[in-house]
Design an enzyme around this catalytic site. Structure first.
Site, PDB file in Angstrom:
ATOM      1  N   CYS A   1       0.812  -1.093  -0.139  1.00  0.00           N
ATOM      2  CA  CYS A   1       0.017   0.226  -0.025  1.00  0.00           C
ATOM      3  C   CYS A   1       0.831   1.280   0.010  1.00  0.00           C
ATOM      4  O   CYS A   1       0.580   2.314  -0.736  1.00  0.00           O
ATOM      5  CB  CYS A   1      -1.078  -0.032   1.074  1.00  0.00           C
TER       6      CYS A   1
ATOM      7  N   HIS B   1      -2.421   6.433   4.675  1.00  0.00           N
ATOM      8  CA  HIS B   1      -1.158   6.529   4.977  1.00  0.00           C
ATOM      9  C   HIS B   1      -0.639   7.902   4.591  1.00  0.00           C
ATOM     10  O   HIS B   1      -1.129   8.246   3.465  1.00  0.00           O
ATOM     11  CB  HIS B   1      -0.331   5.208   4.159  1.00  0.00           C
TER      12      HIS B   1
END
Ligand code: NAP
Length: 329
Positions: free
Chosen positions: A126, A234
């Site tokens: 990711c 994130h």
């Protein structure tokens, strides 16, 4: 398409179903798969209820596509069994990413490498996906020499257990721990397991995967990955030294023109990307774009994306769409 979603009960699996539905992926038959613990449970997709089945039953049903988000061990054991049944596997785990015989794909960058012979296709990590989405157009023009990255990663990146740990700690409730320490009001410089070289596995994924995706080993990456108590996405602080000089307005322009990237960058209005606003969005947001005044040809920027969407489910569904559109399944 007969589609199997392996790991349907997990953090990524839930978003996978949402993204398949939102993008109207041509699903004619859906198989929802999880561990034996979940077999028999019900989940819904597009207002229809489905019963979770086990992996062996899913292989026997011979789906055309299986999207795996069920951990590396499950992928290593079961992806080959699906391919033997004629299924093309798109895998979200780290099991196959660095295997030289498997493609590591971010569709905006390298989907054109895919052929009918690719039966296990790896989805990158990711934090790698959002990083390369912003690096690729800049590398093409200015040629990267070295990248230094520090991540601020969401608990949703660890899975259901970690989100529960944060929620329990916030509510003052004792519960199962996903991390070795409390995560609420904390920052853990520890994502995934430690390796012999003192880095974590997450840090080495960030160092290696971009070279494979961009098919270029001429640049190097050094990473520090940190888990923080956010849930929406994130964030990454990225310092890039290029071989060639750049113009900041050109950098903004290049990023703005890149499909899947949105620039949010205006100090006058406090405009910059943040995980709570990136949550549930498919774009990769880039801001705080500025010249590193301590070194020539060097840029600083801040990259944020929803790790469960572009960092996992959306990227995987985009790969599946590419396979269907190009008659590769
Ligand atoms: N979270 C992210 O941001 C992210 C991003 C990119 C990639 N990934 C990768 O995606 C995978 C799933 O992550 P997650 O965050 O969704 O984890 P998670 O919330 O813990 O979910 C794990 C899923 O895997 C299933 N599973 C576990 N063991 C299994 C087995 N032996 N057989 C079949 N199914 C099994 C679980 O089923 P039960 O409910 O039955 O246990 C559940 O559906 C991991 O490989 C992870 O590295 C995650």
């Amino acid at each position: 398409m007969k589609v199997a979603v392996v790991g349907a009960t997990g953090m990524v699996g839930e978003v996978m179903l949402k993204v398949l539905s939102e993008r109207n992926f041509p699903v004619t038959e859906l198989l929802l798969v999880a561990s034996e613990r979940s077999v028999g449970k019900k989940l819904s997709y597009k207002d229809k209820e489905y019963t979770i089945i086990g992996l062996a039953d899913a292989v026997a049903a011979k789906p055309e596509i299986a999207i795996f988000s069920a951990g590396g061990d499950t992928s290593l054991e079961w992806a080959p069994k699906f391919t033997e049944a004629g299924t093309t596997v798109i895998d979200n785990s780290s099991a196959w990413r660095m295997d030289p015989t498997k493609k590591l794909v971010v569709p905006e960058i390298n989907a054109s490498e895919l052929t009918k012979e690719d039966k296990i296709i790896a989805n990158p990590n990711c934090s790698t996906i959002q990083l390369v989405m912003a690096l690729a157009p800049l590398h093409e023009k200015y040629k990267m020499k070295r990248v230094v990255i520090s991540t601020y990663q969401s608990v949703s990146g660890t899975g259901v257990k970690a989100v529960r740990q944060l929620e329990n700690e916030m509510a003052g409730v004792q519960g199962e721990m996903a991390y070795p320490y409390p995560i609420n009001r904390n920052a853990l410089p520890h994502c995934d397991v430690f390796l012999e070289n003192g880095y974590t596995k997450e840090e080495m994924k960030l160092a290696r995967e971009p070279q494979k995706i961009l098919d270029d080993r001429s640049f190097s990456i050094s990473a520090t990955a940190v888990r923080i108590p956010t849930a929406g996405g994130h964030s990454e602080s990225v310092n890039i030294e290029f071989n060639n000089d750049f113009d900041l307005n050109d950098v903004r322009g290049l990023l703005n023109e890149t499909s899947g990237v949105t620039v949010q960058d205006n100090p006058d209005t406090n405009t910059y990307p943040m995980p709570i606003y990136a949550h549930d969005k498919d774009e990769v947001f880039v801001g705080r774009i500025r010249r590193d005044e301590s070194q020539r040809n060097t840029l600083n920027m801040w990259i944020v994306a929803d790790n469960l969407r572009k960092g996992a489910a959306t990227n995987a569904v985009q790969i599946a769409e590419y396979l269907v559109e190009n008659h590769l399944v």
